[in-house]
Design an enzyme around this catalytic site. Structure first.
Site, PDB file in Angstrom:
ATOM      1  CE  LYS A 177       0.731   3.638   1.533  1.00 17.35           C
ATOM      2  NZ  LYS A 177       0.775   2.283   1.723  1.00 17.35           N
TER       3      LYS A 177
HETATM    4  C1  PLP Z   1       1.445   1.775   3.323  1.00 18.57           C
HETATM    5  C2  PLP Z   1       1.256   2.066   4.832  1.00 18.57           C
HETATM    6  C3  PLP Z   1       2.233   2.018   5.619  1.00 18.57           C
HETATM    7  C4  PLP Z   1       3.507   1.185   5.194  1.00 18.57           C
HETATM    8  O1  PLP Z   1       4.322   1.889   4.258  1.00 18.57           O
HETATM    9  P1  PLP Z   1       5.532   1.216   3.742  1.00 18.57           P
HETATM   10  O2  PLP Z   1       6.322   2.215   3.050  1.00 18.57           O
HETATM   11  O3  PLP Z   1       5.108   0.014   3.016  1.00 18.57           O
HETATM   12  O4  PLP Z   1       6.371   0.824   4.947  1.00 18.57           O
HETATM   13  C5  PLP Z   1       2.233   2.386   6.906  1.00 18.57           C
HETATM   14  N1  PLP Z   1       0.970   3.016   7.149  1.00 18.57           N
HETATM   15  C6  PLP Z   1      -0.087   3.114   6.449  1.00 18.57           C
HETATM   16  C7  PLP Z   1      -1.265   3.816   6.757  1.00 18.57           C
HETATM   17  C8  PLP Z   1       0.009   2.791   4.899  1.00 18.57           C
HETATM   18  O5  PLP Z   1      -1.032   3.075   4.387  1.00 18.57           O
END
Ligand code: PLP
Length: 372
Positions: A177
């Site tokens: 992210k």
């Molecule tokens: C990465 C992501 C998640 C999940 O995030 P985590 O922190 O890995 O649980 C949920 N929704 C979207 C759109 C994502 O890109």
């Protein structure tokens, strides 16, 4: 290999982690609190509740809001599977909504309206690629029907906006992210009572924390069914360091995205969101021409040392969901997802690498268009 995404970690992060080790307090301490405060402030809010993933945050939020068996929650199918999984964890039913168009591949408010029933309890919007959904449109949609409005803000970390518009927004700090705590998430919201419940719910529903008991607050009671969704001090320490750098990184993402856009003009490759500028530029999705063989394009780029990926295989077509709901049809999502390709985008990239990717892509498409 040029990767689709890469975390940026260095000496500052190492020092922050060492300081946690030296402090001998490794979870749910002052760094978690400081990170909550700093992250909330950076997003125009006063309170945040740190959790150990965005998925955990979405689950906790829905559980606290009382979403359960018999309830329906509107979700985009063009999202990561966690968006829908969080609904299923609560025993509720995710109802998949189509995107508006390939040019603006965000959940369609018109399609959402047709999928509402008397059982609809909440709607989860997702800021695909970092482009924010229309705040006024979705607020009105939710308010008119008395629905909770939840922002899956996994892609919108550090968005330059005055505040969140959902009842809550949940962010992700996974390794791919815009900033990372290795694993981690954050819930932002303005309703203090709700935020209190999130805070309790992430720690087994206990009425006092370890720090409070250490300071002499006696024993604890459990007043709700909670979870262990706590964030560690190690993660929070990383988060505090990364948050400082976030706006610079997001600015670099924007520059790279604009460069991609310019270099792809006239190539026959579609670049969504041509008219939207407010974005965190989390990923760079493109739409290949209908005539292109995506498998061949991916293989050719790989030959040139370029990784690509998909965002996303539609959730309603993933086996587990398809088996349970074989009848769902979302024509725009299905078309978009069948032609989408995600190009590398992260702040470490050089201008020359954007040129390399676009040149390789143009060359590959020229070859694949030749009659065999
Ligand atoms: C990465 C992501 C998640 C999940 O995030 P985590 O922190 O890995 O649980 C949920 N929704 C979207 C759109 C994502 O890109």
């Amino acid at each position: 290999m040029l990767l689709v995404s890469e975390p940026i970690l260095g000496e500052d992060e190492k020092a922050a982690l060492c300081a946690v080790i030296d402090s001998n307090w490794i979870t749910m301490g002052s760094r978690v609190q400081a990170f909550e405060k700093a992250f909330a402030t950076a997003h125009g809010m006063t309170e945040g509740v740190a959790v150990n993933s965005c998925t955990a945050g979405l689950h906790l939020a829905l559980a606290v809001l009382g979403v359960g068996p018999g309830d329906e929650v509107l979700v985009p199918s063009l999202s990561f599977v966690a968006t829908a999984n969080a609904v299923v964890y609560c025993g509720a039913t995710p109802v998949f909504v189509d995107i508006g168009s390939p040019e603006v591949p965000l959940m369609s408010v018109e399609d959402a309206a047709t999928r509402c029933t008397e059982r609809t309890k909440a709607v989860i919007v997702m800021h695909y690629a970092g482009y924010l959904v229309d705040a006024d449109e979705w607020r009105e949609f939710a308010d008119k029907r008395g629905l909770f409005l939840i922002e899956d803000s996994a892609h919108a970390v550090g968005a330059a906006r005055s505040r969140i518009f959902g009842d809550i927004a949940v962010f992700s700090f996974f390794g791919n992210k815009n900033m990372t705590t290795a694993e981690g998430g954050m819930i932002l919201g303005a309703n203090e009572k709700m935020m209190d419940e999130f805070r309790r719910g992430r720690g087994h529903g206990m009425t006092t924390s370890t720090v409070q008991r250490l300071n002499g607050q006696g024993t604890y009671d459990v007043t709700m069914l909670g979870f262990n969704y706590r964030m560690t001090e190690l993660s929070a320490a990383l988060g505090l360091v990364q948050l400082e750098k976030l706006s610079g990184w997001n600015a670099r993402r924007k520059t790279l995205s604009l460069q991609y856009r310019e270099l792809l003009t006239g190539s026959g490759i579609g670049v969504p969101f041509a008219t939207q500028s407010l974005s965190t530029h989390h990923i760079f999705p493109v739409l290949l021409p209908e005539s292109a063989d995506r498998g061949l394009v991916i293989a050719a780029l790989r030959q040139e040392g370029i990784q690509t990926s998909f965002h996303y295989p539609p959730i309603h077509l993933l086996s587990w969901y398809l088996d349970r709901n074989p009848g769902v049809r979302l024509p725009v999502t299905e078309m978009f997802a069948s032609r989408e390709l995600t190009l590398p985008l992260h702040p470490k990239m050089e201008d020359a690498q954007v040129e390399h990717v676009t040149r390789a892509l143009r060359r590959t498409l020229a070859h694949s268009a030749e009659p065999s």
